[in-house]
Motif scaffolding. Structure first.
Motif, PDB file in Angstrom:
ATOM      1  N   ALA A  72       0.833  -1.213   0.000  1.00 36.45           N
ATOM      2  CA  ALA A  72       0.000   0.000   0.000  1.00 36.45           C
ATOM      3  C   ALA A  72       0.864   1.258   0.000  1.00 36.45           C
ATOM      4  CB  ALA A  72      -0.931   0.000   1.209  1.00 36.45           C
ATOM      5  N   ALA A  73       2.010   1.200   0.676  1.00 37.56           N
ATOM      6  CA  ALA A  73       2.916   2.343   0.735  1.00 37.56           C
ATOM      7  C   ALA A  73       3.863   2.373  -0.466  1.00 37.56           C
ATOM      8  CB  ALA A  73       3.718   2.304   2.030  1.00 37.56           C
ATOM      9  N   ARG A  74       3.715   1.403  -1.373  1.00 36.56           N
ATOM     10  CA  ARG A  74       4.543   1.297  -2.590  1.00 36.56           C
ATOM     11  C   ARG A  74       6.028   1.150  -2.227  1.00 36.56           C
ATOM     12  NH1 ARG A  74       2.002  -0.155  -6.645  1.00 36.56           N
ATOM     13  NH2 ARG A  74       3.414   0.806  -8.106  1.00 36.56           N
ATOM     14  N   VAL A  75       6.318   0.383  -1.171  1.00 35.72           N
ATOM     15  CA  VAL A  75       7.699   0.142  -0.748  1.00 35.72           C
ATOM     16  C   VAL A  75       8.214  -1.112  -1.444  1.00 35.72           C
ATOM     17  CG1 VAL A  75       9.210  -0.416   1.202  1.00 35.72           C
ATOM     18  CG2 VAL A  75       7.347   1.222   1.493  1.00 35.72           C
ATOM     19  N   SER A  76       9.303  -0.961  -2.150  1.00 38.88           N
ATOM     20  CA  SER A  76       9.965  -2.113  -2.773  1.00 38.88           C
ATOM     21  C   SER A  76      11.451  -1.968  -2.491  1.00 38.88           C
ATOM     22  CB  SER A  76       9.700  -2.150  -4.278  1.00 38.88           C
ATOM     23  OG  SER A  76      10.250  -1.010  -4.900  1.00 38.88           O
ATOM     24  N   GLY A  77      12.198  -3.006  -2.754  1.00 35.22           N
ATOM     25  CA  GLY A  77      13.634  -2.921  -2.538  1.00 35.22           C
ATOM     26  C   GLY A  77      14.267  -4.277  -2.286  1.00 35.22           C
ATOM     27  N   ILE A  78      15.528  -4.220  -1.958  1.00 35.12           N
ATOM     28  CA  ILE A  78      16.314  -5.430  -1.700  1.00 35.12           C
ATOM     29  C   ILE A  78      16.753  -5.416  -0.242  1.00 35.12           C
ATOM     30  CG2 ILE A  78      18.416  -6.706  -2.278  1.00 35.12           C
ATOM     31  CD1 ILE A  78      18.254  -5.372  -5.069  1.00 35.12           C
ATOM     32  N   VAL A  79      16.472  -6.527   0.447  1.00 31.41           N
ATOM     33  CA  VAL A  79      16.928  -6.694   1.823  1.00 31.41           C
ATOM     34  C   VAL A  79      18.146  -7.608   1.765  1.00 31.41           C
ATOM     35  CG1 VAL A  79      16.345  -7.536   4.121  1.00 31.41           C
ATOM     36  CG2 VAL A  79      14.587  -6.427   2.722  1.00 31.41           C
ATOM     37  N   THR A  80      19.267  -7.128   2.282  1.00 32.97           N
ATOM     38  CA  THR A  80      20.492  -7.914   2.292  1.00 32.97           C
ATOM     39  C   THR A  80      20.685  -8.497   3.683  1.00 32.97           C
ATOM     40  OG1 THR A  80      21.458  -6.466   0.624  1.00 32.97           O
ATOM     41  CG2 THR A  80      22.973  -7.865   1.856  1.00 32.97           C
ATOM     42  N   LEU A  81      20.836  -9.820   3.712  1.00 39.40           N
ATOM     43  CA  LEU A  81      20.997 -10.551   4.966  1.00 39.40           C
ATOM     44  C   LEU A  81      22.361 -11.216   5.010  1.00 39.40           C
ATOM     45  CD1 LEU A  81      17.547 -12.389   4.846  1.00 39.40           C
ATOM     46  CD2 LEU A  81      18.049 -10.279   6.061  1.00 39.40           C
ATOM     47  N   LYS A  82      22.909 -11.379   6.198  1.00 37.31           N
ATOM     48  CA  LYS A  82      24.143 -12.140   6.411  1.00 37.31           C
ATOM     49  C   LYS A  82      23.714 -13.407   7.136  1.00 37.31           C
ATOM     50  CE  LYS A  82      27.916 -10.539   5.666  1.00 37.31           C
ATOM     51  NZ  LYS A  82      28.722 -10.527   4.485  1.00 37.31           N
ATOM     52  N   GLN A 129      29.491 -18.916   5.861  1.00 38.65           N
ATOM     53  CA  GLN A 129      28.780 -17.645   5.968  1.00 38.65           C
ATOM     54  C   GLN A 129      28.614 -17.085   4.563  1.00 38.65           C
ATOM     55  OE1 GLN A 129      30.674 -14.163   7.848  1.00 38.65           O
ATOM     56  NE2 GLN A 129      28.889 -14.154   9.192  1.00 38.65           N
ATOM     57  N   THR A 130      27.448 -16.518   4.308  1.00 37.21           N
ATOM     58  CA  THR A 130      27.179 -15.963   2.982  1.00 37.21           C
ATOM     59  C   THR A 130      26.225 -14.779   3.098  1.00 37.21           C
ATOM     60  OG1 THR A 130      26.590 -16.552   0.708  1.00 37.21           O
ATOM     61  CG2 THR A 130      25.175 -17.430   2.448  1.00 37.21           C
ATOM     62  N   THR A 131      26.043 -14.110   1.985  1.00 36.75           N
ATOM     63  CA  THR A 131      25.092 -13.011   1.875  1.00 36.75           C
ATOM     64  C   THR A 131      23.881 -13.500   1.102  1.00 36.75           C
ATOM     65  OG1 THR A 131      26.898 -11.410   1.858  1.00 36.75           O
ATOM     66  CG2 THR A 131      24.787 -10.662   0.996  1.00 36.75           C
ATOM     67  N   ILE A 132      22.716 -13.124   1.555  1.00 40.16           N
ATOM     68  CA  ILE A 132      21.470 -13.481   0.869  1.00 40.16           C
ATOM     69  C   ILE A 132      20.734 -12.185   0.575  1.00 40.16           C
ATOM     70  CG2 ILE A 132      19.244 -14.646   1.086  1.00 40.16           C
ATOM     71  CD1 ILE A 132      20.624 -16.590   3.051  1.00 40.16           C
ATOM     72  N   LYS A 133      20.308 -12.027  -0.662  1.00 38.21           N
ATOM     73  CA  LYS A 133      19.540 -10.842  -1.050  1.00 38.21           C
ATOM     74  C   LYS A 133      18.114 -11.263  -1.384  1.00 38.21           C
ATOM     75  CE  LYS A 133      23.471  -8.197  -2.582  1.00 38.21           C
ATOM     76  NZ  LYS A 133      24.261  -7.723  -3.682  1.00 38.21           N
ATOM     77  N   VAL A 134      17.165 -10.610  -0.723  1.00 38.56           N
ATOM     78  CA  VAL A 134      15.751 -10.877  -0.947  1.00 38.56           C
ATOM     79  C   VAL A 134      15.163  -9.644  -1.619  1.00 38.56           C
ATOM     80  CG1 VAL A 134      13.554 -11.488   0.123  1.00 38.56           C
ATOM     81  CG2 VAL A 134      15.693 -12.330   1.114  1.00 38.56           C
ATOM     82  N   THR A 135      14.602  -9.833  -2.808  1.00 40.97           N
ATOM     83  CA  THR A 135      14.087  -8.716  -3.594  1.00 40.97           C
ATOM     84  C   THR A 135      12.559  -8.668  -3.533  1.00 40.97           C
ATOM     85  OG1 THR A 135      15.952  -8.960  -5.100  1.00 40.97           O
ATOM     86  CG2 THR A 135      14.086  -7.662  -5.891  1.00 40.97           C
ATOM     87  N   PHE A 136      12.047  -7.480  -3.256  1.00 41.75           N
ATOM     88  CA  PHE A 136      10.610  -7.232  -3.256  1.00 41.75           C
ATOM     89  C   PHE A 136      10.325  -6.228  -4.366  1.00 41.75           C
ATOM     90  CE2 PHE A 136      11.463  -8.657   1.013  1.00 41.75           C
ATOM     91  CZ  PHE A 136      10.332  -9.363   1.394  1.00 41.75           C
ATOM     92  N   THR A 137       9.492  -6.612  -5.333  1.00 40.24           N
ATOM     93  CA  THR A 137       9.133  -5.697  -6.422  1.00 40.24           C
ATOM     94  C   THR A 137       7.619  -5.583  -6.523  1.00 40.24           C
ATOM     95  OG1 THR A 137       9.168  -7.483  -8.053  1.00 40.24           O
ATOM     96  CG2 THR A 137      11.200  -6.231  -7.767  1.00 40.24           C
ATOM     97  N   LEU A 138       7.174  -4.447  -7.000  1.00 42.82           N
ATOM     98  CA  LEU A 138       5.750  -4.199  -7.209  1.00 42.82           C
ATOM     99  C   LEU A 138       5.419  -4.347  -8.689  1.00 42.82           C
ATOM    100  CD1 LEU A 138       5.483  -1.042  -4.957  1.00 42.82           C
ATOM    101  CD2 LEU A 138       4.437  -3.253  -4.492  1.00 42.82           C
ATOM    102  N   GLY A 139       4.288  -4.934  -8.988  1.00 40.48           N
ATOM    103  CA  GLY A 139       3.819  -5.024 -10.363  1.00 40.48           C
ATOM    104  C   GLY A 139       4.650  -5.913 -11.270  1.00 40.48           C
ATOM    105  N   GLY A 140       5.364  -6.873 -10.727  1.00 44.64           N
ATOM    106  CA  GLY A 140       6.125  -7.828 -11.537  1.00 44.64           C
ATOM    107  C   GLY A 140       7.351  -7.260 -12.218  1.00 44.64           C
ATOM    108  N   LYS A 141       7.835  -6.104 -11.757  1.00 49.86           N
ATOM    109  CA  LYS A 141       9.032  -5.511 -12.351  1.00 49.86           C
ATOM    110  C   LYS A 141      10.241  -6.383 -12.056  1.00 49.86           C
ATOM    111  CE  LYS A 141       7.452  -0.758 -11.799  1.00 49.86           C
ATOM    112  NZ  LYS A 141       7.717   0.511 -11.121  1.00 49.86           N
ATOM    113  N   LYS A 142      11.158  -6.431 -13.006  1.00 50.75           N
ATOM    114  CA  LYS A 142      12.384  -7.210 -12.822  1.00 50.75           C
ATOM    115  C   LYS A 142      13.433  -6.423 -12.056  1.00 50.75           C
ATOM    116  CE  LYS A 142      11.266 -10.853 -15.253  1.00 50.75           C
ATOM    117  NZ  LYS A 142      11.149 -12.158 -14.752  1.00 50.75           N
ATOM    118  N   LYS A 143      13.534  -5.128 -12.297  1.00 51.92           N
ATOM    119  CA  LYS A 143      14.533  -4.287 -11.640  1.00 51.92           C
ATOM    120  C   LYS A 143      13.881  -3.466 -10.544  1.00 51.92           C
ATOM    121  CE  LYS A 143      18.223  -3.759 -14.874  1.00 51.92           C
ATOM    122  NZ  LYS A 143      19.224  -2.836 -15.312  1.00 51.92           N
TER     123      LYS A 143
END
Length: 153
Positions: A72-82, A129-143
């Motif tokens: 609803a707030a139109r928040v998208s982005g990448i969360v980087t986890l260790k 140990q590794t890095t994991i990136k979780v991507t959240f996109t709105l409307g099926g966008k790839k980038k």
């Protein structure tokens, strides 16, 4: 002194004992190169592996649920986890490096359920140990566009 050490080694081998007796009998003698006491101990240091290697070891992935409030707030982005992956392939330690705050908890909840094949080093499973990136996109966008909450490059 070396000839006495060599004689001890031969007698130890003939008696199906170990070579360690040469060191215990002649403590003032220099240790032999092949005695078990001279083998370096196995390292307990964590092995760091690149994200793309970890992705190839992933055997069970849970997709994070996109929070309704974030949509609803139109928040998208990448969360980087260790993450630390145990010898059995379970996530044993996980924390957020960066990413939009609204998306961090769903990322953590999903990734905690992921399962990996154990990483083998010299044939033995080790913790990695590794890095994991979780991507959240709105409307099926790839980038995902850069946002103020995104991680620094």
């Amino acid at each position: 002194m070396r000839s006495r050490t060599a004689a001890c080694i031969v007698s130890c081998l003939l008696a199906t004992s170990t070579v360690v007796c040469a060191k215990t009998i002649f403590a003032d003698d220099a240790p032999l190169a092949d005695t078990p006491t001279n083998v370096p101990p196995k390292s307990s240091k964590l092995v760091i592996i690149p994200e793309n290697v970890a992705v190839g070891m992933l055997i069970h992935k849970v997709t994070p649920e996109y929070p309704v409030i974030a949509k609803a707030a139109r928040v998208s982005g990448i969360v980087t986890l260790k993450a630390t992956i145990s010898k059995t392939g379970e996530i044993s330690n996980l924390h957020v490096e960066c990413g939009p705050e609204m998306l961090q908890e769903p990322s953590l909840a999903a990734v905690r359920e992921w399962k990996y094949r154990p990483y083998l080093l010299r044939g033995e499973p080790v913790e990695v140990q590794t890095t994991i990136k979780v991507t959240f996109t709105l409307g099926g966008k790839k980038k995902v566009p850069f946002s103020k909450d995104s991680c620094p490059i």
